[in-house]
Design a protein around this motif. Structure first.
Motif, PDB file in Angstrom:
ATOM      1  N   LYS A   1      16.788  89.730   5.137  1.00 38.01           N
ATOM      2  CA  LYS A   1      16.545  91.166   5.211  1.00 38.01           C
ATOM      3  C   LYS A   1      17.505  92.002   4.370  1.00 38.01           C
ATOM      4  O   LYS A   1      17.265  93.189   4.152  1.00 38.01           O
ATOM      5  CB  LYS A   1      16.621  91.623   6.671  1.00 38.01           C
ATOM      6  CG  LYS A   1      15.498  91.076   7.539  1.00 38.01           C
ATOM      7  CD  LYS A   1      14.137  91.586   7.075  1.00 38.01           C
ATOM      8  CE  LYS A   1      13.016  91.139   7.994  1.00 38.01           C
ATOM      9  NZ  LYS A   1      11.685  91.569   7.498  1.00 38.01           N
ATOM     10  N   SER A   2      18.615  91.407   3.930  1.00 37.24           N
ATOM     11  CA  SER A   2      19.593  92.196   3.178  1.00 37.24           C
ATOM     12  C   SER A   2      20.363  91.305   2.220  1.00 37.24           C
ATOM     13  O   SER A   2      20.354  90.079   2.347  1.00 37.24           O
ATOM     14  CB  SER A   2      20.569  92.883   4.137  1.00 37.24           C
ATOM     15  OG  SER A   2      21.399  91.929   4.776  1.00 37.24           O
ATOM     16  N   TYR A   3      21.057  91.932   1.292  1.00 37.30           N
ATOM     17  CA  TYR A   3      21.911  91.192   0.367  1.00 37.30           C
ATOM     18  C   TYR A   3      23.012  90.473   1.150  1.00 37.30           C
ATOM     19  O   TYR A   3      23.339  89.317   0.871  1.00 37.30           O
ATOM     20  CB  TYR A   3      22.534  92.146  -0.652  1.00 37.30           C
ATOM     21  CG  TYR A   3      21.613  92.619  -1.751  1.00 37.30           C
ATOM     22  CD1 TYR A   3      20.389  93.210  -1.463  1.00 37.30           C
ATOM     23  CD2 TYR A   3      21.979  92.500  -3.086  1.00 37.30           C
ATOM     24  CE1 TYR A   3      19.555  93.664  -2.471  1.00 37.30           C
ATOM     25  CE2 TYR A   3      21.152  92.959  -4.107  1.00 37.30           C
ATOM     26  CZ  TYR A   3      19.942  93.534  -3.779  1.00 37.30           C
ATOM     27  OH  TYR A   3      19.123  93.975  -4.778  1.00 37.30           O
ATOM     28  N   ALA A   4      23.587  91.180   2.129  1.00 37.59           N
ATOM     29  CA  ALA A   4      24.663  90.584   2.930  1.00 37.59           C
ATOM     30  C   ALA A   4      24.160  89.371   3.693  1.00 37.59           C
ATOM     31  O   ALA A   4      24.882  88.375   3.853  1.00 37.59           O
ATOM     32  CB  ALA A   4      25.225  91.619   3.904  1.00 37.59           C
TER      33      ALA A   4
ATOM     34  N   LYS B   1      23.497  98.335  -1.109  1.00 42.82           N
ATOM     35  CA  LYS B   1      24.949  98.448  -1.271  1.00 42.82           C
ATOM     36  C   LYS B   1      25.529  97.221  -1.972  1.00 42.82           C
ATOM     37  O   LYS B   1      26.587  97.304  -2.593  1.00 42.82           O
ATOM     38  CB  LYS B   1      25.615  98.637   0.090  1.00 42.82           C
ATOM     39  CG  LYS B   1      25.328  99.984   0.722  1.00 42.82           C
ATOM     40  CD  LYS B   1      26.050 100.145   2.049  1.00 42.82           C
ATOM     41  CE  LYS B   1      25.766 101.521   2.645  1.00 42.82           C
ATOM     42  NZ  LYS B   1      26.455 101.718   3.951  1.00 42.82           N
ATOM     43  N   GLY B   2      24.850  96.082  -1.878  1.00 48.81           N
ATOM     44  CA  GLY B   2      25.351  94.861  -2.500  1.00 48.81           C
ATOM     45  C   GLY B   2      24.728  94.542  -3.840  1.00 48.81           C
ATOM     46  O   GLY B   2      24.928  93.459  -4.381  1.00 48.81           O
ATOM     47  N   SER B   3      23.985  95.492  -4.403  1.00 46.08           N
ATOM     48  CA  SER B   3      23.271  95.244  -5.653  1.00 46.08           C
ATOM     49  C   SER B   3      24.152  95.483  -6.873  1.00 46.08           C
ATOM     50  O   SER B   3      24.874  96.478  -6.948  1.00 46.08           O
ATOM     51  CB  SER B   3      22.039  96.156  -5.726  1.00 46.08           C
ATOM     52  OG  SER B   3      21.424  96.066  -6.998  1.00 46.08           O
ATOM     53  N   THR B   4      24.046  94.586  -7.838  1.00 43.67           N
ATOM     54  CA  THR B   4      24.778  94.753  -9.097  1.00 43.67           C
ATOM     55  C   THR B   4      24.164  95.873  -9.932  1.00 43.67           C
ATOM     56  O   THR B   4      24.840  96.816 -10.341  1.00 43.67           O
ATOM     57  CB  THR B   4      24.741  93.450  -9.916  1.00 43.67           C
ATOM     58  OG1 THR B   4      25.201  92.373  -9.101  1.00 43.67           O
ATOM     59  CG2 THR B   4      25.613  93.560 -11.159  1.00 43.67           C
TER      60      THR B   4
END
Length: 292
Positions: free
Chosen positions: A66-69, A147-150
């Motif tokens: 569900k998320s980058y984390a 928030k964790g996207s490059t």
């Protein structure tokens, strides 16, 4: 004596057979950062799972997160052994799992860029530099991706801080995080946010598919190039799946040539990658305080 040796041979054979069966029965699991709509990702990576299963002769399964984390956590906890990460999430994952390696990247990932886009109601004209947009951007509403996207957070935030000398929250009247690139595009297109930053590949694919209202949203600036997405594998896969398994996975990814699968990424192919390729990402993340 003969019976004793026979019994020993049978036990040894059964143990060996059990060990081989256990190895064969193991499932090689991978995931990917949720940078687009989930339905698109599931279709893409189920195809990759089928391809890898055929090439590696093991059961291969893709699990969505569900998320980058969550993708990084699954990799850290050995719930997955391979992941399609962005530049930043890959750096984060490899820091948490010593011995893990970036093994392949898309041809386009050597020189990736972020597009800054704006709703046309802002009347912001495209510019060659972010500094040229300084007066027009200040006070607008702005959305990053995850928030964790490059491409959706790290690099655009770096360039904003570098240009304005301030945090984005001081530049814009409201700052949001959409969660993925497709959503960033839709939010800016709808005017929910006036400006946003997203992965150029998502924009180009949506544009080619006729899914962008170019009367409502346009590109206003493109960042300089940087390294981005990559396949990262855990360093202990050979112990779990057999000697040379990491090399087999690498070879399979580099030889992936199915046009439909490549188009779904979208990438023209995959090329070798290494951890060193992502040092610029690590340094940038440390520079703006995302990595300790």
């Amino acid at each position: 004596m003969v019976i004793k040796h026979l019994r020993k041979w049978l036990v040894s054979g059964l143990l060996s057979f059990s060990a081989v069966t256990a190895v064969q029965a193991q499932t090689f699991v991978f995931t990917a950062i949720p940078d687009e709509d989930e339905t698109k990702l599931v279709e893409r990576f189920r195809g990759v799972a089928d391809y890898l299963s055929e090439q590696l002769d093991v059961d291969v399964r893709y699990i969505p997160v569900k998320s980058y984390a969550a993708a990084v956590s699954a990799f850290r906890n050995n719930q997955v052994q391979l992941a399609w990460f962005g530049g930043l999430s890959g750096v984060q994952a490899r820091r948490l799992v010593p011995g893990s390696e970036a093994i392949a990247q898309g041809v386009e990932d050597e020189a990736f860029v972020t597009y800054f886009i704006a709703n046309t109601s802002t009347e912001i004209e495209p510019a060659d530099s972010l500094a040229d947009l300084e007066d027009n951007l200040r006070g607008k509403t702005f959305t990053f991706g995850s928030k964790g996207s490059t491409s959706g957070r790290l690099m655009p935030e770096f360039h904003l801080r570098d240009t304005f000398g301030e945090a984005p929250e001081s530049v814009f009247s409201r700052v949001g995080f959409s969660g993925n690139h497709t959503r960033t595009l839709r939010l800016v297109e709808a005017g929910t946010y006036e400006v946003g930053a997203l992965n150029f590949q998502v924009w180009e694919k949506e544009l080619a598919d006729g899914n962008i209202d170019t009367d409502a949203v346009q590109i206003i600036w493109k960042t300089p190039a940087y390294p981005d997405y990559q396949w990262t594998i855990r360093g202990d896969v050979n112990e779990r799946f057999g000697e040379g398994f990491k090399d087999k996975v690498t070879k399979a990814l580099l030889e992936l040539g199915d046009p439909a699968l490549l188009e779904s990424f979208p990438r023209s192919g995959f090329i070798p990658a290494s951890n060193d390729d992502y040092e610029p990402i690590r340094k940038t993340a440390e520079n703006i305080g995302i990595l300790d």
